[in-house]
Design an enzyme around this catalytic site. Structure first.
Site, PDB file in Angstrom:
ATOM      1  N   GLN A   9       0.841  -1.195   0.000  1.00  0.00           N
ATOM      2  CA  GLN A   9       0.000   0.000   0.000  1.00  0.00           C
ATOM      3  C   GLN A   9       0.880   1.250   0.000  1.00  0.00           C
ATOM      4  O   GLN A   9       1.889   1.297   0.700  1.00  0.00           O
ATOM      5  CB  GLN A   9      -0.886  -0.027   1.254  1.00  0.00           C
ATOM      6  CG  GLN A   9      -2.074   0.882   1.179  1.00  0.00           C
ATOM      7  CD  GLN A   9      -3.130   0.509   2.221  1.00  0.00           C
ATOM      8  OE1 GLN A   9      -3.124  -0.590   2.753  1.00  0.00           O
ATOM      9  NE2 GLN A   9      -4.027   1.418   2.515  1.00  0.00           N
ATOM     10  N   SER A  88       4.385  -6.246   3.032  1.00  0.00           N
ATOM     11  CA  SER A  88       3.045  -6.171   3.617  1.00  0.00           C
ATOM     12  C   SER A  88       2.002  -6.743   2.651  1.00  0.00           C
ATOM     13  O   SER A  88       2.030  -7.931   2.339  1.00  0.00           O
ATOM     14  CB  SER A  88       2.734  -4.725   4.017  1.00  0.00           C
ATOM     15  OG  SER A  88       1.532  -4.646   4.758  1.00  0.00           O
ATOM     16  N   LEU A  89       1.117  -5.918   2.124  1.00  0.00           N
ATOM     17  CA  LEU A  89       0.127  -6.366   1.139  1.00  0.00           C
ATOM     18  C   LEU A  89       0.795  -7.128   0.000  1.00  0.00           C
ATOM     19  O   LEU A  89       0.252  -8.104  -0.535  1.00  0.00           O
ATOM     20  CB  LEU A  89      -0.613  -5.144   0.571  1.00  0.00           C
ATOM     21  CG  LEU A  89      -1.302  -5.328  -0.775  1.00  0.00           C
ATOM     22  CD1 LEU A  89      -2.543  -6.168  -0.614  1.00  0.00           C
ATOM     23  CD2 LEU A  89      -1.626  -4.003  -1.409  1.00  0.00           C
ATOM     24  N   ARG A 113      -9.012  -8.715   3.581  1.00  0.00           N
ATOM     25  CA  ARG A 113      -7.986  -8.079   4.420  1.00  0.00           C
ATOM     26  C   ARG A 113      -8.215  -6.569   4.486  1.00  0.00           C
ATOM     27  O   ARG A 113      -8.168  -5.961   5.554  1.00  0.00           O
ATOM     28  CB  ARG A 113      -6.603  -8.379   3.818  1.00  0.00           C
ATOM     29  CG  ARG A 113      -5.408  -7.772   4.564  1.00  0.00           C
ATOM     30  CD  ARG A 113      -4.143  -8.107   3.774  1.00  0.00           C
ATOM     31  NE  ARG A 113      -2.914  -7.803   4.485  1.00  0.00           N
ATOM     32  CZ  ARG A 113      -2.205  -6.685   4.359  1.00  0.00           C
ATOM     33  NH1 ARG A 113      -2.663  -5.733   3.545  1.00  0.00           N
ATOM     34  NH2 ARG A 113      -1.088  -6.497   5.023  1.00  0.00           N
ATOM     35  N   HIS A 195       0.149  -3.291  11.206  1.00  0.00           N
ATOM     36  CA  HIS A 195       1.248  -4.070  11.787  1.00  0.00           C
ATOM     37  C   HIS A 195       1.513  -3.706  13.254  1.00  0.00           C
ATOM     38  O   HIS A 195       2.646  -3.549  13.672  1.00  0.00           O
ATOM     39  CB  HIS A 195       2.517  -3.938  10.935  1.00  0.00           C
ATOM     40  CG  HIS A 195       2.302  -4.379   9.526  1.00  0.00           C
ATOM     41  ND1 HIS A 195       2.147  -5.702   9.173  1.00  0.00           N
ATOM     42  CD2 HIS A 195       2.130  -3.664   8.384  1.00  0.00           C
ATOM     43  CE1 HIS A 195       1.912  -5.785   7.876  1.00  0.00           C
ATOM     44  NE2 HIS A 195       1.889  -4.568   7.377  1.00  0.00           N
ATOM     45  N   GLN A 244       0.916 -11.776  10.065  1.00  0.00           N
ATOM     46  CA  GLN A 244       1.499 -10.593   9.416  1.00  0.00           C
ATOM     47  C   GLN A 244       0.792  -9.293   9.802  1.00  0.00           C
ATOM     48  O   GLN A 244       1.419  -8.238   9.901  1.00  0.00           O
ATOM     49  CB  GLN A 244       1.467 -10.792   7.893  1.00  0.00           C
ATOM     50  CG  GLN A 244       2.300  -9.798   7.133  1.00  0.00           C
ATOM     51  CD  GLN A 244       1.585  -9.312   5.877  1.00  0.00           C
ATOM     52  OE1 GLN A 244       0.470  -8.818   5.927  1.00  0.00           O
ATOM     53  NE2 GLN A 244       2.253  -9.445   4.746  1.00  0.00           N
TER      54      GLN A 244
END
Length: 294
Positions: A9, A88-89, A113, A195, A244
């Site tokens: 992102q 991440s994503l 998500r 996170h 995650q």
């Protein structure tokens, strides 16, 4: 060895993916399938929407995922990864690219998500901040001393760490970090504490969806944000993917482990060049490039 890396992102831009759609019938078919799966025309927002339109988490995450995954698919035989990783994503994009997940399942998980994270963000005012020019251990220590929820969230490269948590705690931590010598401690324009422990409600929502999705044996190892080491076992990949959301993105450590295992050429698949910059800051001798279609 060639490592393919997938952005997260923040890499989105207006008009993203339009060139892929115009150049490739396969890309067109996948974008149209994505519109059906999502239940709205994400292509309209990606190709014609404003930066503001693209900023909504429920749009941003599928948009970046689609750009990366569709690009990897239309590269055809030019896409030959020895290893993959995603920020991440981007980990979801990497898992479709290395055939752990199908395109459809990957997109559905990303959509879930995004919605789960958006819902978690609305429960408590929260944010993230970039910290520059300070050792990781010092940042961790100052976060631990600060009252409230604030933790190290993204280990992007040496001297660049993102912290995440409840708004007042992040603000206080930024003050403390600057007082103790950080070059910068800057609140980021994000909608929540990704996170961090504040994503626990989203983790619970996503865990069930991940458990109920089929994960196949990948064609090459993935270096996951949580573990940082090469993973090939689908059940271990699932477990890491669940954690995650509340665990930090250990990008620096993942890239270092990829290099230790033989990576010398990093190709970024998707919008932007952020990850190439981070790889160079982690190790200047690496070759970096963007994946492009002929």
């Amino acid at each position: 060895m060639k490592a393919y890396v997938f952005p997260g992102q923040g890499a989105q831009f207006s008009g993203m993916g339009l060139d892929l759609y115009e150049k490739s019938p396969e890309a067109q078919a996948l974008f149209e399938k994505a519109n059906d799966i999502l239940g709205f025309s994400i292509t309209d927002i990606m190709f014609e929407g404003s930066a503001e339109d693209l900023k909504q988490t429920k749009v941003t995450q599928p948009a970046v995922f689609l750009h990366s995954v569709i690009l990897s698919k239309i590269l055809g035989k030019n896409f030959e990864p020895d290893m993959v990783a995603g920020h991440s994503l981007g980990e979801f994009s990497a898992l479709v690219a290395n055939k752990t997940l199908s395109f459809e399942d990957g997109l559905e998980l990303v959509a879930k998500r995004a919605k789960a994270m958006q819902k978690a963000c609305e429960l408590e005012p929260s944010t993230m901040a970039a910290v520059l020019g300070m050792e990781d251990e010092m940042v961790e220590s100052i976060c631990a001393e600060t009252q409230g929820v604030v933790v190290a969230a993204n280990y992007n490269c040496p001297g660049q760490l993102v912290i995440s948590g409840a708004y007042p705690a992040v603000e206080k931590a930024c003050e403390n970090l600057k007082e103790r010598g950080a070059k910068r401690a800057l609140i980021l324009p994000v909608g929540g504490a990704f996170h961090s422990p504040l994503m626990e409600p989203a983790r619970k929502d996503l865990a069930e969806a991940i458990e109920n999705t089929e994960f196949s044996k990948p064609i090459c190892p993935i270096y996951q944000n949580v573990s940082t080491f090469a993973v090939n076992d689908p059940s271990e990949i699932k477990k890491n993917l669940v954690f995650q959301l509340t665990a930090p993105v250990k990008w620096t450590q993942s890239v270092q482990n990829m290099i230790n295992d033989g990576a010398s050429d990093f190709v970024e698949v998707g919008p932007g060049k952020v990850l190439q910059g981070l790889v160079k800051k982690i190790n200047r001798s690496m070759t970096t490039s963007s994946a492009v279609i002929e």
